[in-house]
Scaffold this active site. Structure first.
Site, PDB file in Angstrom:
ATOM      1  N   ASP A 588       1.034  -1.111  -0.062  1.00 53.32           N
ATOM      2  CA  ASP A 588       0.250  -0.093  -0.135  1.00 53.32           C
ATOM      3  C   ASP A 588       1.027   1.444  -0.352  1.00 53.32           C
ATOM      4  O   ASP A 588       1.242   1.730  -1.091  1.00 53.32           O
ATOM      5  CB  ASP A 588      -1.070  -0.101   1.377  1.00 53.32           C
ATOM      6  CG  ASP A 588      -2.032  -1.390   1.033  1.00 53.32           C
ATOM      7  OD1 ASP A 588      -1.653  -2.224   0.207  1.00 53.32           O
ATOM      8  OD2 ASP A 588      -3.231  -0.896   1.795  1.00 53.32           O
ATOM      9  N   GLU A 810      -4.347  -6.904  13.028  1.00 51.23           N
ATOM     10  CA  GLU A 810      -3.711  -6.779  11.717  1.00 51.23           C
ATOM     11  C   GLU A 810      -2.259  -6.257  12.091  1.00 51.23           C
ATOM     12  O   GLU A 810      -1.386  -6.941  11.549  1.00 51.23           O
ATOM     13  CB  GLU A 810      -4.764  -5.712  11.657  1.00 51.23           C
ATOM     14  CG  GLU A 810      -4.101  -5.601   9.579  1.00 51.23           C
ATOM     15  CD  GLU A 810      -5.065  -4.419   9.262  1.00 51.23           C
ATOM     16  OE1 GLU A 810      -4.613  -4.364   7.901  1.00 51.23           O
ATOM     17  OE2 GLU A 810      -6.065  -3.686   9.706  1.00 51.23           O
TER      18      GLU A 810
END
Length: 840
Positions: A588, A810
């Site tokens: 990302d 996460e």
């Protein structure tokens, strides 16, 4: 330096497959035909000059018969060109959603695998079941506690949702086939959902679920909770029917039904123990499988109890519109309200199971659950040896929960992606297809992600290789003619309802790391040791798609220089982002070249292709194909001298990306109420992007550096530098001395891969250190030392945070080790189980 050109059309197997195909020409052949046609048309319109001069001479002399012919031929040529052009464009528009012409990998689906037909394949709900069929009936659980409200509405739980803010939920036991036991802790009630199957008949057999509702504290004993268990039909199954039955003295509710997916069936809701205060029914038409809770809200009513003050919330019974004269429901909900503690058994029975030993309820259900749970614990120790390694009972329970949540997060989806090819002006639907896959997060990402799935199956394959091979087969069967697989799979209305519009459309030039090859790579030791006939057949079915995928990367993601690769999908025009995102890399907002151009060289992608080349050669040898061109590519890509020439920055003394870059930029408001925009203070130059982070260590992570290389020693030394990646909790994603460390990428986007600790990358690091500590070389002892320390740091922190918060996260803070991002995230964060078991 010679560019390695891997071309599927040079392989005899490819040419044979093209001859047997559906008649579609590869794009290159189609284009060549159009160019030939164009040349022919030009030749028709541009006859040799002497002929033109002769025609003019004849025209001047009064012989003008050739002029109309020439005009006619010119016009005909133009028409042919126009038709050819539009045919070509129309043809190319269909290519993005044309499946590859090759046999499917999944040869056994649906009822051909009856032992995995029914399952908890709805990971986006707290508890739900379905079958592996495109138009499955679905069942599921909702619940509420009287008096509990959320956003000014009765707090009915259904979808896994972070906004519910549950203290904890997740599977504690799940084997992917027969049993699943889950604990859900709500504000004032604890639920346990237990699921078990019994094979028999023609439609996957029977199953039963036990829902246990328990008080959270002693003060809540005798309090009330309402369980709502439902059956819903898929609107695509036009012949399906369900009908509530009149309850018996034992039953709290029953229904009969029939559907294409399961044939005839019955479902009973039974009181297993405790005091039931009341029970109600809703028989209606749902507003869509993604709006089941909204349909329930419409069906709730306030009822008068035994006294005037005694009021409670219950379901309305039948609820149909005035225009619906048939009053045939496709959604039936049974509500059971009891005093805590109490238990309800849900018993599903297939009409085709004729010789069952009795209903799977009560003691029979308890016994079946006990047998499968005992086997799960035994199998877990056999595969991961946690007790033998000296882990505590608490740590082992954590590891079992991590594995179970990964396995329990496997779902079955059916539908069509939205895709956009380079020749399409608007998105078009992909073909409808099934997907059997794990998901990264039940609450936040309950759908399939291509690059996550390779990491998921590193663990799943160690638990049940057949399940893993089935999952990989479903993913590879989503490949189009060109070898492209959409990186995010949003299939079906439930999945689509949870995704913002901006992330729905998948673009045909965009890649994702080929991590499915990681799983195959991890399986290779087993394949080489004992290749069964089934394994040979599986790899043979997989081979054309593997080769097409590999070739797709080698044609669409190549860099400008020989031996280089570049992720597509970066936006060179963005003014909102501090560093244009590279979503296709999976990392990302990890800093790449500040100004995207075709000159970029992406180190991580080159390393992925090195791994891919070696794996392709290994598989080719196993299934008796020619490995030469893959061996050649691997030798070239793994050549450390070539790697160093392209990616070693002598300024930073490490492996780096390369591109048009400057560090002199910032986000700034150019006007008081304006959005923050990127401001560049220095001219970008073609150079290495000298920021240490995960990408810098990819040659180590994927074990490409030669064990005797001096650079391996330097990389290992850098790995343990605390000003770079090393922390007491694991490796951070970006060094603290990077100009973009922990900086926001836009005004609204917090840092993501700019410092946080990610478990998938730490797994690759631990695995690599284990490898280098077990091969000869001058850096073996240092690798061993780092392996022991890093493994301990990661495992201790993830276990500690699970104990503190109830969840696996996460990512984790590089400053405190605290869990961050979404939770539960028992996708690749569950790879900590493999680190604990040292199962690489």
């Amino acid at each position: 330096m010679q560019r390695i050109n891997i071309d599927a059309n040079t392989d005899p197997d490819d040419m044979a497959r093209q001859r047997r195909g559906r008649g579609h020409l590869p794009a290159s052949d189609s284009l060549q035909q159009d160019l030939t046609m164009l040349d022919d048309a030009r030749g028709l319109c541009n006859s040799d000059r002497s002929s033109r001069r002769e025609a003019k001479r004849r025209h001047r002399s009064g012989s003008n018969g050739w002029c109309p012919a020439l005009l006619y031929m010119s016009f005909a040529g133009i028409v042919i060109l126009a038709v050819a052009y539009f045919l070509y464009i129309g043809y190319m528009e269909t290519r993005i959603n044309t499946p590859i012409s090759a046999a499917k990998v999944v040869v056994k689906s649906g009822l051909e695998s009856p032992e995995r037909y029914w399952g908890t394949y709805r990971p986006g709900v707290y508890f739900g079941t379905r079958v592996r069929h495109p138009a499955s009936i679905v069942t599921g659980l909702m619940w509420f506690v009287p008096g509990h409200f959320q956003n000014n509405m009765l707090a009915v739980r259904h979808w896994c949702d972070q906004a519910d803010d549950l203290p904890k939920y997740g599977w504690e036991v799940h084997d992917g086939r027969n049993v699943g036991i889950q604990k859900i802790i709500d504000k004032s009630v604890i639920l346990q959902t237990s699921f078990v199957k019994r094979l028999g008949g023609q439609h996957g057999g029977d199953w039963s679920a036990r829902i246990s509702a328990m008080p959270k504290t002693k003060r809540q004993v005798g309090g009330q909770a309402s369980l709502l268990y439902y059956v819903a039909l898929d609107p695509d199954d036009k012949e399906a029917m369900i009908q509530p039955m009149i309850g018996t003295s034992q039953s709290l509710g029953s229904l009969r039904g029939i559907s294409d997916s399961v044939g005839g069936f019955r479902l009973h809701v039974l009181n297993a123990s405790g005091t039931i205060v009341n029970h109600h029914l809703l028989s209606t038409k749902h507003m869509g499988l993604h709006m089941l809770k909204e349909t329930v809200y419409k069906g709730l009513r306030v009822f008068q109890g035994k006294s005037e003050k005694d009021k409670y919330i219950g379901l309305a019974g039948e609820m149909f519109s005035h225009e619906d004269t048939l009053r045939q429901p496709n959604f039936v909900v049974f509500q059971v309200t009891g005093e805590l503690p109490f238990e309800v058994d849900i018993v599903y029975e297939s009409d085709s199971f004729l010789r069952r030993p009795g209903m799977l309820m009560g003691e029979a259900l308890s016994e079946q659950l006990g047998l499968y749970e005992k086997k799960f614990h035994s199998d877990f120790e056999e595969k991961f040896s946690m007790e033998a390694k000296g882990f505590s009972e608490e740590e082992i329970s954590f590891a079992k929960a991590a594995l179970s949540n990964m396995i329990g997060g496997i779902g079955y989806f059916y539908g069509a992606s939205r895709v956009l090819g380079e020749h399409n002006s608007d998105p078009v639907p992909y073909w409808k297809a099934p997907l059997y896959t794990a998901v990264p997060s039940r609450s936040f990402f309950p759908r399939g992600f291509l690059w996550d799935e390779g990491f998921h199956n590193l663990l799943i394959s160690k638990w049940d290789r057949e399940i893993s091979q089935d999952i990989l087969g479903h993913w590879f069967d989503l490949m189009n003619w060109d070898g492209w697989i959409p990186r995010e799979q949003i299939l079906g209305v439930e999945a689509r309802a949870r995704v913002p519009d901006e992330f729905v459309v998948q673009r045909g030039k965009n890649a994702n790391p080929p991590t499915l090859l990681l799983t195959l790579h991890s399986m290779m030791a087993g394949f080489k040791r004992d290749l069964s006939d089934d394994d040979y057949e599986y790899l043979s079915h997989l081979w054309p798609r593997l080769r097409a995928w590999y070739n797709w990367f080698n044609t669409t993601q190549l860099g400008e220089m020989p031996g280089t690769y570049r992720w597509r999908g970066r936006d060179p025009k963005t003014m909102r982002e501090l560093n244009p995102k590279t979503l296709t890399s999976g990392l990302d907002d990890y800093p790449r070249a500040s100004h995207p151009t075709a000159d970029e060289r992406h180190l991580d992608l080159r390393c992925w292709m090195t791994l891919a080349s070696g794996l392709m050669a290994d598989i080719a040898r196993l299934i008796e194909k020619d490995p030469t061109r893959f061996d050649d590519a691997y030798k070239y890509l793994s050549d450390n001298n070539v790697l160093d020439a392209l990616h070693w920055s002598y300024a930073a003394n490490g492996y780096m990306d390369f591109g048009l870059h400057t560090d002199e930029l910032e986000l700034r408001k150019l006007a008081p109420n304006a959005e923050m925009k990127r401001v560049v203070h220095g001219d970008p130059k073609l150079k290495f992007v000298d920021s240490f982070g995960y990408v810098s260590f990819f040659p180590l992570f994927l074990q490409i550096i030669d064990p005797y290389s001096a650079k391996l020693g330097k990389v290992l030394e850098d790995l343990r530098r605390q000003d770079l990646l090393w922390t007491p909790y694991g490796l951070r994603s970006l060094a603290k001395n990077s100009p973009i460390y922990n900086k926001r990428n836009t005004e609204h986007d917090p840092p993501y891969w700019r410092g946080a600790i990610w478990i998938n990358m730490n797994y690759l690091a631990v695995r690599a250190l284990h490898h280098y500590s077990n091969v000869d070389g001058p850096h073996q002892e240092l690798a061993r030392e780092l392996y022991v320390s890093l493994r301990e740091n990661v495992v201790k922190n993830v276990v500690r945070e699970y104990k503190r918060t109830g969840y696996i996260w996460e990512h984790y803070s590089d400053k405190t080790g605290r869990g961050e991002g979404c939770r539960p995230f028992t996708g690749w964060s569950a790879l900590v189980v493999l680190m604990m078991g040292e199962t690489f």
